[in-house]
Design a protein around this motif. Structure first.
Motif, PDB file in Angstrom:
ATOM      1  N   GLY A   1      18.261 101.853  46.015  1.00 49.12           N
ATOM      2  CA  GLY A   1      19.314 101.341  45.154  1.00 49.12           C
ATOM      3  C   GLY A   1      18.913 101.041  43.739  1.00 49.12           C
ATOM      4  N   LYS A   2      17.806 101.588  43.259  1.00 52.93           N
ATOM      5  CA  LYS A   2      17.321 101.280  41.912  1.00 52.93           C
ATOM      6  C   LYS A   2      18.368 101.481  40.819  1.00 52.93           C
ATOM      7  CE  LYS A   2      13.522 102.543  38.776  1.00 52.93           C
ATOM      8  NZ  LYS A   2      12.334 103.425  38.635  1.00 52.93           N
ATOM      9  N   PRO A   3      19.183 102.588  40.818  1.00 53.07           N
ATOM     10  CA  PRO A   3      20.138 102.776  39.709  1.00 53.07           C
ATOM     11  C   PRO A   3      21.456 102.015  39.843  1.00 53.07           C
ATOM     12  CG  PRO A   3      20.176 104.703  41.122  1.00 53.07           C
ATOM     13  CD  PRO A   3      19.123 103.779  41.685  1.00 53.07           C
ATOM     14  N   THR A   4      21.530 101.064  40.779  1.00 52.41           N
ATOM     15  CA  THR A   4      22.765 100.282  40.942  1.00 52.41           C
ATOM     16  C   THR A   4      23.195  99.659  39.614  1.00 52.41           C
ATOM     17  OG1 THR A   4      22.219  99.774  43.226  1.00 52.41           O
ATOM     18  CG2 THR A   4      23.831  98.350  42.155  1.00 52.41           C
ATOM     19  N   THR A   5      24.478  99.776  39.317  1.00 55.32           N
ATOM     20  CA  THR A   5      25.011  99.310  38.036  1.00 55.32           C
ATOM     21  C   THR A   5      26.154  98.313  38.279  1.00 55.32           C
ATOM     22  OG1 THR A   5      24.445 101.378  36.932  1.00 55.32           O
ATOM     23  CG2 THR A   5      26.171 100.039  35.908  1.00 55.32           C
ATOM     24  N   PHE A   6      26.148  97.239  37.507  1.00 55.70           N
ATOM     25  CA  PHE A   6      27.226  96.252  37.562  1.00 55.70           C
ATOM     26  C   PHE A   6      27.790  96.074  36.169  1.00 55.70           C
ATOM     27  CE2 PHE A   6      28.194  91.601  36.973  1.00 55.70           C
ATOM     28  CZ  PHE A   6      29.463  91.654  37.542  1.00 55.70           C
ATOM     29  N   ALA A   7      29.112  96.166  36.075  1.00 57.91           N
ATOM     30  CA  ALA A   7      29.780  96.040  34.779  1.00 57.91           C
ATOM     31  C   ALA A   7      31.082  95.284  34.941  1.00 57.91           C
ATOM     32  CB  ALA A   7      30.050  97.431  34.195  1.00 57.91           C
ATOM     33  N   THR A   8      31.664  94.875  33.833  1.00 59.56           N
ATOM     34  CA  THR A   8      33.030  94.347  33.808  1.00 59.56           C
ATOM     35  C   THR A   8      33.772  95.042  32.677  1.00 59.56           C
ATOM     36  OG1 THR A   8      32.325  92.489  32.411  1.00 59.56           O
ATOM     37  CG2 THR A   8      32.498  92.076  34.772  1.00 59.56           C
ATOM     38  N   ALA A   9      35.090  95.231  32.870  1.00 62.66           N
ATOM     39  CA  ALA A   9      35.898  95.893  31.850  1.00 62.66           C
ATOM     40  C   ALA A   9      37.170  95.089  31.617  1.00 62.66           C
ATOM     41  CB  ALA A   9      36.241  97.316  32.276  1.00 62.66           C
TER      42      ALA A   9
END
Length: 651
Positions: free
Chosen positions: A515-523
């Motif tokens: 899961g190294k490239p797991t990304t968390f964002a908000t928009a």
């Protein structure tokens, strides 16, 4: 920053009976007033968990104070229960503040090792528990106030940026640098400001448009990820800081509430039972009536409000109210039929026994009294029915809850085929691969009670990415994507979020395996709060693992679960497991037997090997290797685990 409002709660059996015995409460008030704070409220309660918890919860709910301080009940005495009362309320714990309190006290006395402080936030209030002695209170407040920790924390809780503190630190650092002599050796001196976060790790600061420009040629793409590689602890801390519960709504008390979280305390609106009722099948009688023959009345032939005439009994079924004039119930087994009409209806029965007053009857309020707390705010309404049954039992028809969030899911990639609607692919004969992630994630989500919006497979096309993600942001409370998070030229999720949706990438890489490239964002979305986006890796096992590690805690938080509820059980390894430089989530089957919980590996752990999840019901958390640490965990060692399915029971 405006004045900090403080509420002081003294916990003491003695002071609750005689307020003049309270020494630490007034000392706290004097100190905070001297430091420019405002004392909003104060109260004294005995060493009683329920009363302590109720006072803190009520202050936080009314937002009367920025800082709630308790004093007393934090030691090892038999009646010391303040930490147990406060800890379940904490939504975000503050172990750094606890460490500061203990370390400052230990400099004064080794007996500080017996203190058990807790700290954290409850709604918009910072809560800190202090000891009961005046000396300890003064030492602890000195550490909190003079260091600026409290003012910085409250500024952040209020939604500030902490820029004043940063400016002060920067100025003091510059002044120190200018006044200090030049270094006499060639080594550089670095100062790291960690803002008091635990474990020394640094929470990432979101930056904008670090992603590659998808309109640029492939040769212009990044060769090294611009996103810092952060720890698991930092990633989870970031998620809980950004994700807050959905606004409460009123809903009818039906089975549809399963999975929701109560947004209010549930108090009984009336006594249960509301009148004298029977707990057996039989006949309502006067306790003064001796054995003998009596005429039988029923709800069809006699009104409950009319006193029962002499020489009669009233036939009654379990749970029904007794008619006026009766005070006991004669069981069917203690009677004999004396006469019946042509239709078989009882006319007379013979009472074979005399019953005492109140026998076989429940008094009004004997189960629940009006105003009693039936369920606490923050209670999860489970599918087994206990909470819904309790609400119905006390007569609640509607209740305020945090709704379960709606989740939009999609997969990305030109190479993917839908298993139900496969379409022939153009190319040199390569047939593509089946989309594994959407079906497995949808099954997991719907099994937990979440409503899923399936947005399908999105090809590697910029405009289609933008259109589908916008729909998900508008119609769902959380967006879950798989694929497109790595370093490929066609990996579009990060660029679309940053450059076209005005979103913020809070982290883009995590030091875990898989899961190294797991990304968390908000928009941002007009008319609603920013929507969380989890862009999970495309490999099937990685997608499911990171869903349980990152997305599920965020969903629970959106649904109103307290952060403190994210507790991990411990299991015993049944085999040696090698360690990796990254924290690893190893797929296992956990079995419960008479010796406890045992974890068995499901075999090969490649991130593309979804079969390793077929029999898995848990993920054990294997720590990262260190220079001087072990290279494996041996069979029999205890580790933390995330349960993702039902436990197996071994007889």
């Amino acid at each position: 920053m405006s004045k900090i409002r403080v509420a002081v709660l003294t916990v003491s059996d003695t002071a609750s009976k005689d307020a003049s015995a309270d020494r630490s409460g007034p000392a706290i008030k004097d100190i905070v007033l001297q430091n420019g704070c405002e004392c909003a409220e104060s109260q004294i309660v005995p060493d009683d968990e329920a009363q302590i918890r109720a006072a803190v919860r009520e202050w936080a709910a009314r937002r009367v104070a920025d800082w709630i301080i308790t004093t007393g009940g934090t030691g090892f005495g038999v009646r010391d229960r303040t930490p147990e009362a406060v800890r379940p309320l904490l939504e975000r714990e503050a172990p750094g503040i606890v460490h500061l309190l203990l370390s400052s006290s230990l400099q004064k006395t080794p007996f500080a090792a017996l203190a058990r402080p807790v700290a954290g936030t409850v709604q918009d209030s910072l809560v800190v528990t202090l000891p009961g002695s005046v000396k300890a209170v003064k030492e602890n407040l000195e550490a909190l106030l003079q260091s600026g920790v409290v003012s910085h924390a409250i500024d952040l809780i209020r939604g500030g940026s902490g820029k004043d503190v940063h400016a002060t630190l920067a100025a003091s650092t510059l002044q120190a640098a200018e006044s200090s002599p030049a270094p006499t050796h060639s080594h550089e001196h670095h100062h790291h400001h960690h803002h008091g976060h635990p474990s020394g790790h640094r929470v990432p600061v979101p930056r904008t448009a670090l992603s590659h420009d998808p309109s640029a040629p492939v040769s212009a793409r990044h060769r090294v990820s611009p996103y810092p590689l952060i720890s698991l602890e930092s990633a989870l801390e970031c998620i809980f800081r950004q994700v807050q519960p959905l606004d409460p709504r009123e809903a009818p008390v039906t089975s549809a509430l399963r999975g929701c979280v109560l947004a209010e305390d549930i108090h009984a609106p009336q006594d249960v039972p509301s009148t004298l009722t029977t707990n057996v099948d039989g006949y309502a009688v006067r306790s003064s009536d001796p054995p003998g023959t009596y005429k039988v009345l029923t709800p069809r032939t006699h009104a409950l409000a009319t006193p029962l005439p002499a020489g009669h009994v009233f036939r009654i079924n379990t749970g029904a109210p007794l008619p006026a004039g009766t005070d006991a119930v004669l069981m069917v087994e203690d009677t004999r039929l004396a006469d019946a009409d042509a239709d078989g209806e009882e006319r007379e029965i013979e009472a074979l026994a005399q019953v005492a007053q109140g026998e076989n009857a429940r008094r009004p309020g004997s189960d629940v009294r009006k105003g009693d707390l039936a369920l606490e705010k923050g209670t999860v309404v489970h599918a087994h029915g206990g909470e819904i049954g309790t609400m119905a039992f006390v007569g609640r028809q509607k209740v305020l809850v945090h709704p379960m969030p709606v989740v939009a899911i999609l997969s990305t990639g030109n190479e993917l085929l839908d298993i139900q609607t496969p379409q022939e692919m153009d190319g040199d004969g390569w047939g593509g691969i089946w989309d594994t992630n959407r079906p497995s994630l949808q099954a997991a989500l719907e099994g937990m009670g979440y409503k899923v919006l399936d947005l399908g497979i999105v090809p590697d096309d910029l405009d289609k990415h933008i259109a589908v993600l916008r729909r998900g942001l508008e119609e769902a409370d959380l967006v879950l994507t798989t694929g497109g998070t790595s370093m490929g030229a066609s990996d579009l999720l990060k660029p679309v979020i940053e450059r076209h949706l005005q979103g913020t990438i809070h982290f883009g890489r995590v030091k875990i395996k898989p899961g190294k490239p797991t990304t968390f964002a908000t928009a941002p979305v007009p008319g609603k709060r920013p929507v969380p986006i989890f862009a999970l890796p495309g490999n099937p096992a990685s997608a499911l693992v990171t869903f349980h590690v990152f997305a599920l805690p965020a969903l629970r938080r959106l649904g109103g679960w307290p952060v403190a509820r994210s507790q991990l059980p411990r299991v015993r390894l049944q085999g040696t497991m090698p360690l990796d430089p990254r924290v690893e989530f190893h797929r296992v089957t956990v079995v419960a037997d008479s010796e406890g919980l045992k974890a068995y590996s499901t075999g090969g752990q490649r991130s593309s090997r979804v079969a390793s999840l077929a029999g898995a019901n848990a993920l054990v958390i294997l720590p990262a290797t260190t220079d001087d640490g072990p290279r494996e965990l041996r069979s029999g060692e205890m580790v933390e685990a995330i349960l993702i399915g039902e436990l197996q029971v071994q007889h």
